[in-house]
Design an enzyme around this catalytic site. Structure first.
Site, mmCIF file in Angstrom:
data_model
loop_
_atom_site.group_PDB
_atom_site.id
_atom_site.type_symbol
_atom_site.label_atom_id
_atom_site.label_comp_id
_atom_site.label_asym_id
_atom_site.label_seq_id
_atom_site.Cartn_x
_atom_site.Cartn_y
_atom_site.Cartn_z
ATOM 1 N N GLU A 35 0.940 -1.174 -0.108
ATOM 2 C CA GLU A 35 0.208 -0.042 0.044
ATOM 3 C C GLU A 35 0.951 1.186 -0.085
ATOM 4 O O GLU A 35 0.604 2.108 -0.627
ATOM 5 C CB GLU A 35 -1.070 0.049 1.133
ATOM 6 C CG GLU A 35 -2.032 -0.968 1.038
ATOM 7 C CD GLU A 35 -2.897 -0.548 0.056
ATOM 8 O OE1 GLU A 35 -3.168 0.598 -0.325
ATOM 9 O OE2 GLU A 35 -3.375 -1.478 -0.492
ATOM 10 N N CYS A 191 -18.638 -2.870 -17.984
ATOM 11 C CA CYS A 191 -18.529 -2.379 -16.447
ATOM 12 C C CYS A 191 -19.340 -2.948 -15.660
ATOM 13 O O CYS A 191 -20.778 -2.818 -16.227
ATOM 14 C CB CYS A 191 -18.480 -0.576 -16.198
ATOM 15 S SG CYS A 191 -18.402 -0.331 -14.716
HETATM 16 S S1 SF4 Z 1 -18.533 5.773 -15.883
HETATM 17 FE FE1 SF4 Z 1 -19.949 4.217 -14.748
HETATM 18 S S2 SF4 Z 1 -20.533 2.588 -16.096
HETATM 19 FE FE2 SF4 Z 1 -18.760 3.833 -17.019
HETATM 20 S S3 SF4 Z 1 -16.893 2.758 -16.252
HETATM 21 FE FE3 SF4 Z 1 -17.375 4.373 -14.922
HETATM 22 S S4 SF4 Z 1 -18.632 3.288 -13.240
HETATM 23 FE FE4 SF4 Z 1 -18.589 2.048 -14.944
#
Ligand code: SF4
Length: 317
Positions: A35, A191
């Protein structure tokens, strides 16, 4: 929230950097060291050049605490931000074992809120979030936060943390931030947080980027030379404390010879050093070292650059 946690955990199992050595251990010292090293340094550099040699030299917190500071700084040489090494050393001198309690961790030198949370969750499996730069960016985008306070961010992070598997959740969040939720062109379609992300359509608006003006500082450095040996002194101020370096002065000596300029970018300022050499007929400084002896000293990046400039000039004479 269960569905989101499941998506995050599945993503981590498929794409996370699970093999990183500080992720395959629950040794608090190893986790703490990683860390601290990773605070200002990229994973690749820490992994390839610093983490393993440091642990080989100082295998336990106790061994680190007993080692002379000079040896610790030498192992840190090139990583920069030497206060990190000094604080590690101080902490190791105070405790043989790291506590699991966040408030107790926060009492140790150099351990801030994020490091305390990271040690607590990664070494002791505490159900708490971490908050490094990548995670902050995700949280800002998830909730369309442009300029949140630290308090707001921590509150948001605590609401989102997966209490059933905080270790993998926190590692996943850092990886998502590093590989998907990047500052430019985030890969929202890949994501696992896409379903709950309020900022995905205009993600780069969050958080607002602060414009930074980096000031420039100038310094005159004199390399005193006696009998082909160079004078270096161990620094005492807070900045670069404990490292060996060349002397700086307001005004260069009249009899010194200008050999060139060295620049170095620190986080908060740019340093321009004008380098002079001064040949002495009798020793006027405290310590002098041959080039081979200097290799064994812990010196900063900027002193390394000065030495390189000096060596290139000497070899051209
Ligand atoms: S903006 Fe939101 S959906 Fe897009 S990569 Fe970042 S966290 Fe994921």
């Amino acid at each position: 929230m269960k569905k989101t946690h499941k998506s995050i955990q599945n993503w981590y199992k498929a794409h996370g950097r699970q093999e990183l050595p500080w992720r395959t251990t629950n040794d608090p010292y190893h986790i703490y060291l990683s860390e601290v090293m990773l605070q200002q340094t990229q994973v690749k550099t820490v992994l390839e050049r610093y983490y393993f040699p440091f642990l080989k030299k100082f295998p336990t917190l106790k061994a680190l605490g007993k080692a002379p500071l000079d040896e610790v700084l030498k192992m840190w040489e090139g990583l920069g931000y030497y206060n990190r090494a000094r604080n590690l050393h101080k902490t190791a001198g105070m405790v043989d074992k790291l506590p699991s309690d966040i408030d107790e961790l926060l009492k140790l030198p150099g351990i801030g809120k994020n490091t305390a949370h990271a040690v607590a969750t990664f070494a002791f499996n505490k159900p708490v979030p971490v908050m490094e730069a990548n995670v902050k960016r995700i949280l800002c985008r998830l909730h369309q936060l442009k300029t949140p306070t630290d308090k707001e961010l921590w509150k948001t992070a605590y609401r989102l943390v997966d209490k059933e598997d905080p270790f993998n959740y926190n590692q996943a969040m850092m990886d998502i931030g590093a590989t998907l939720c990047t500052p430019k062109n985030p890969l929202c379609e890949l994501c696992p947080l896409c379903d709950i992300c309020q900022g995905k359509d205009e993600s780069t608006l969050y958080p607002t980027k602060k414009k930074r003006i980096i000031p420039t500082r100038e310094q005159n450095i004199t390399i005193y030379i006696y009998n082909d040996k160079l004078s270096l002194a161990q620094r005492e101020g807070r900045f670069l404390h404990g490292l060996w370096g060349f002397a700086s002065s307001e005004v260069p000596l009249c009899a010194s010879e200008y050999i060139g300029e060295v620049t170095h970018a620190y986080t908060h300022f740019k340093l321009i050093c004008k380098i002079y050499v001064s040949y002495e007929t009798e020793p006027m400084q405290e310590s002098y070292f041959s080039l081979d002896e200097i290799k064994k000293l812990a010196i900063s990046k900027v002193d390394e650059k000065i030495l390189k400039l000096y060596s290139s000039r000497v070899s051209n004479i």
